[in-house]
Design a protein around this motif. Sequence first.
Motif, PDB file in Angstrom:
ATOM      1  N   ASP A 162      -0.527   4.632   3.642  1.00 39.79           N
ATOM      2  CA  ASP A 162      -0.276   4.904   2.985  1.00 39.79           C
ATOM      3  C   ASP A 162       1.693   4.296   3.968  1.00 39.79           C
ATOM      4  OD1 ASP A 162      -0.020   6.956   4.901  1.00 39.79           O
ATOM      5  OD2 ASP A 162       0.828   8.303   3.727  1.00 39.79           O
ATOM      6  N   GLN A 163       1.274   3.678   5.081  1.00 36.92           N
ATOM      7  CA  GLN A 163       2.104   3.391   6.498  1.00 36.92           C
ATOM      8  C   GLN A 163       2.182   2.409   6.439  1.00 36.92           C
ATOM      9  OE1 GLN A 163       3.038   6.039   7.615  1.00 36.92           O
ATOM     10  NE2 GLN A 163       2.549   6.944   6.756  1.00 36.92           N
ATOM     11  N   SER A 217      -2.761   6.407  -0.891  1.00 36.99           N
ATOM     12  CA  SER A 217      -2.577   8.340  -0.275  1.00 36.99           C
ATOM     13  C   SER A 217      -3.313   7.471   1.650  1.00 36.99           C
ATOM     14  CB  SER A 217      -3.133   8.423  -0.515  1.00 36.99           C
ATOM     15  OG  SER A 217      -3.397   9.140  -1.745  1.00 36.99           O
ATOM     16  N   TYR A 229       0.808  -1.335  -0.126  1.00 39.18           N
ATOM     17  CA  TYR A 229       0.010   0.093   0.239  1.00 39.18           C
ATOM     18  C   TYR A 229       0.632   1.370  -0.370  1.00 39.18           C
ATOM     19  CZ  TYR A 229      -4.498  -2.711   0.791  1.00 39.18           C
ATOM     20  OH  TYR A 229      -5.446  -3.446   0.761  1.00 39.18           O
ATOM     21  N   LYS A 230       2.172   1.148   0.901  1.00 32.76           N
ATOM     22  CA  LYS A 230       2.931   2.481   0.848  1.00 32.76           C
ATOM     23  C   LYS A 230       3.637   2.576  -0.338  1.00 32.76           C
ATOM     24  CE  LYS A 230       7.022  -0.188   2.315  1.00 32.76           C
ATOM     25  NZ  LYS A 230       7.716  -0.426   2.934  1.00 32.76           N
ATOM     26  N   THR A 231       3.374   2.035  -1.557  1.00 33.33           N
ATOM     27  CA  THR A 231       4.095   2.630  -3.049  1.00 33.33           C
ATOM     28  C   THR A 231       3.147   2.737  -3.526  1.00 33.33           C
ATOM     29  OG1 THR A 231       3.234   0.201  -4.033  1.00 33.33           O
ATOM     30  CG2 THR A 231       5.523   0.273  -2.403  1.00 33.33           C
ATOM     31  N   TRP A 232       1.627   3.338  -3.170  1.00 36.57           N
ATOM     32  CA  TRP A 232       0.594   3.765  -4.110  1.00 36.57           C
ATOM     33  C   TRP A 232      -0.547   4.977  -3.454  1.00 36.57           C
ATOM     34  CZ3 TRP A 232      -4.259   1.835  -3.836  1.00 36.57           C
ATOM     35  CH2 TRP A 232      -4.025   0.652  -3.075  1.00 36.57           C
ATOM     36  N   ARG A 264      -8.220   6.916  -4.033  1.00 37.23           N
ATOM     37  CA  ARG A 264      -7.297   6.903  -5.000  1.00 37.23           C
ATOM     38  C   ARG A 264      -8.230   7.439  -6.764  1.00 37.23           C
ATOM     39  NH1 ARG A 264      -4.738   3.882  -9.779  1.00 37.23           N
ATOM     40  NH2 ARG A 264      -2.966   4.079 -10.291  1.00 37.23           N
TER      41      ARG A 264
END
Length: 578
Positions: free
Chosen positions: A53-54, A49, A44-47, A159
Motif C-alpha cells: 500500500d506504499q 494491503s 498499488y496504494k489504492t487497492w 488480496r
Amino acid sequence: MINDSFGDPNDWSMGKLHKLFVGGQRTKFSLIQEDELPLLNAPYKTWASAPYDQLGHSIMDKASGEFFHNGHAIIPQFPARLHTLKVRLWTGMVPMSGGRWREKKLDDPKNIEQFRGLIQDIFKVFEYLNLDQVQEPMRHGFNWLSKEYGVFESAVNLRREQKGIPERMNITAMWAEYFQAVVTNMSNRAHRWVIERADEIQIEAKTQYETVLSTTGNDVEAIKAAGQTFYRHAHFLNDVVKRADVLLNLPMQGYEGHNVATTEVQDLSLTVREDAYNKLVDAESTGNSEILKRLEIGNQSMQDMNALLKYFDESRKNIVTARKWFRGEAGKLGDEHWITILKSRINYTLRRGGDPEQQKWGFVCYRLTYKQSPEEWAQIKEKIEDETARSGQWVQGADDVRNARWLQWIDGQELGIAEGDIQAAKRHFSNFVSTTSFMPHMWKQDFLVVDQHSYFSYKQPFSESVPPGDNGGHVRLVDTIDYNPEMIRATSPGFTGDLKILTSLVFDEVYPLLASYSQRPRELWPLARLHPRQVYVGPTVAIQERQWEMIRQEMATMMPAFYDFLRKKKEPGKGDGA
C-alpha cells in the motif's frame, strides 16, 4: 541505439491472460479474475494491503513506462532492412508464405541465388539474437519484468487470501512460460520452414539433373555441366540445413523461471552447439567421405551419375540422423501468433452473444479511381479479391479463419470523394469505424485504397521482374496516424502517410504484422522505397536490391530526355504532324 523490445509488455498484458495459449495449449496456471483486471492500471496504494500500500505506481506503469524509459529494453542496433523479417520471425510467422514462394519461383533451383539471400538474412537475424551483447540485455529486461510481475502477484494473492479465495496466481511462472513459448515457436517454425524449403529445392534439383541426363545421350560436356550444377546445389543446400540445425535456437539460461533441469541444446552457446553438431555429422558421414573426395577431385567425377546420386542420398540421410540426436523429434507447432489473437477475439465476441455473420476480419478498401466502366471496375475488383483469397499457404491456423477473411469495399464516388483524394477517405474512415456497418474485427487503424496506379498495375501490368515476383498488381495502404515529422525523417524518410503494397501480401503479411501490433505502415516504407516503383514486396535480398538499383539508374538517365521530349512537343510548331 534502438528501443527494440524482446517481448513488448504492451502487447502481452495480463488482461489477456484468460485468453493465453502457448504452443497451442492454454496455460496451466491460475488466470486473472474479472474483478482483478482494473488492478492492472491502478496504483498499488489504492487497492493493496501492506506492505504494497506504499507503492504509488501500477504494474502497467512499470511494464509499459519505466521498462522503456529506464533503458531496460535497449539492445544493440540492428539493420533496418532486416527489421521486418526479424519481426516476422519473432512473432512466430513463417519467413515466407507458400503463395509468395510460388510467385517468386523459389522452388526452382534456377532462382537459388534469391533463396541464398533470404536464408542468409534469416541466419543473420538468429546470429544477432545469439550475440552475448544482445542476450545480456534481453535477460536483464526479462528478469526485471519478472521481478515486477512478482510484486503484483504477491499483492493480488494477499488480496485473494483476505477475501477467502483459495486459488493463487503465479504470474512470474506464466511470464516464463509465455516467453519460452515465443522463443520455441520462433525457433522451431523458422527451422521447419528452412528445412522443408531446402528439401523442396534439393528434390527439384535432382529431378532436373535426371531429366537432363535422360535427354543428353553421350554428350560428355552436357553431362559434366549438369553434374556440376546438381552437385553445387546439393552441397549448398546441405550446408543450409546443417547451419539451420545449429543456429535456429535461442539460449534461455539465466532467464528467471527457466527450468535448468530440462536444459537442452538451445541453452548451449552457439560456439558449443556448432562444435557438438559438427562432431555428430562427422560421425554419421564417414561412409560418405570417400564419395565426396572423389567428387571434389576434378571434373571427370562429375560424369559419375551413380556417385552423385549416392552422395545426394547419403548426405541427406546423415544430416537427418544427426539432427534427431541434436535437436530431438520436431515438436508440435501451434497457430501463428496473430491467428491466435484473432481467434481469441472472435471467440470472446461469440461467447457474449455476437452474431456469427458479423465476425469478419480484414481491411476496409476504398475505390478512389472512377474513369473505368462498371465492367472494367468489376474485373479489377475480382482480380484483387482472387489474389487476396489465395493467401494462407503454410500459415498454421489459417484454415480456421480463412472463410471470415474479407475486404469491405467502399466506393468513394458514391460518397462524393474526389478521385484519388486520400485525405477525404481518411476523414470518412475515421467516422466509419464507429458505425454499425464496420465489422468488429476489421482492422481500424489503417485501410486500403485502389487508386489509378493500382488500377493500371492490373490493367497494364509490367513485365515479369528479374528475379521474378516483384511486379504484380498492388493496392495502397493508408496509415491513419499523424506522426512527429522529426521521427519520420529519422526512421522512415520520405514517408507521406501511405505506400503501395503487393496485393498478394495483404493477408499473408501486411494484416498479420499490423494486427499483432508488430509493425506500422511507416516501418514497411523503407523497403518499399527500394523498389523502382516504390511498391512493398516483402523483405528484400541483395540480388533484388542490386537489380532495382540498376533499374533506378537507368530511369534516372532516361527521365531528362523524356521530359525534354515532352517540352519540345508542347512548343509551337513542334507538335504531332509538324
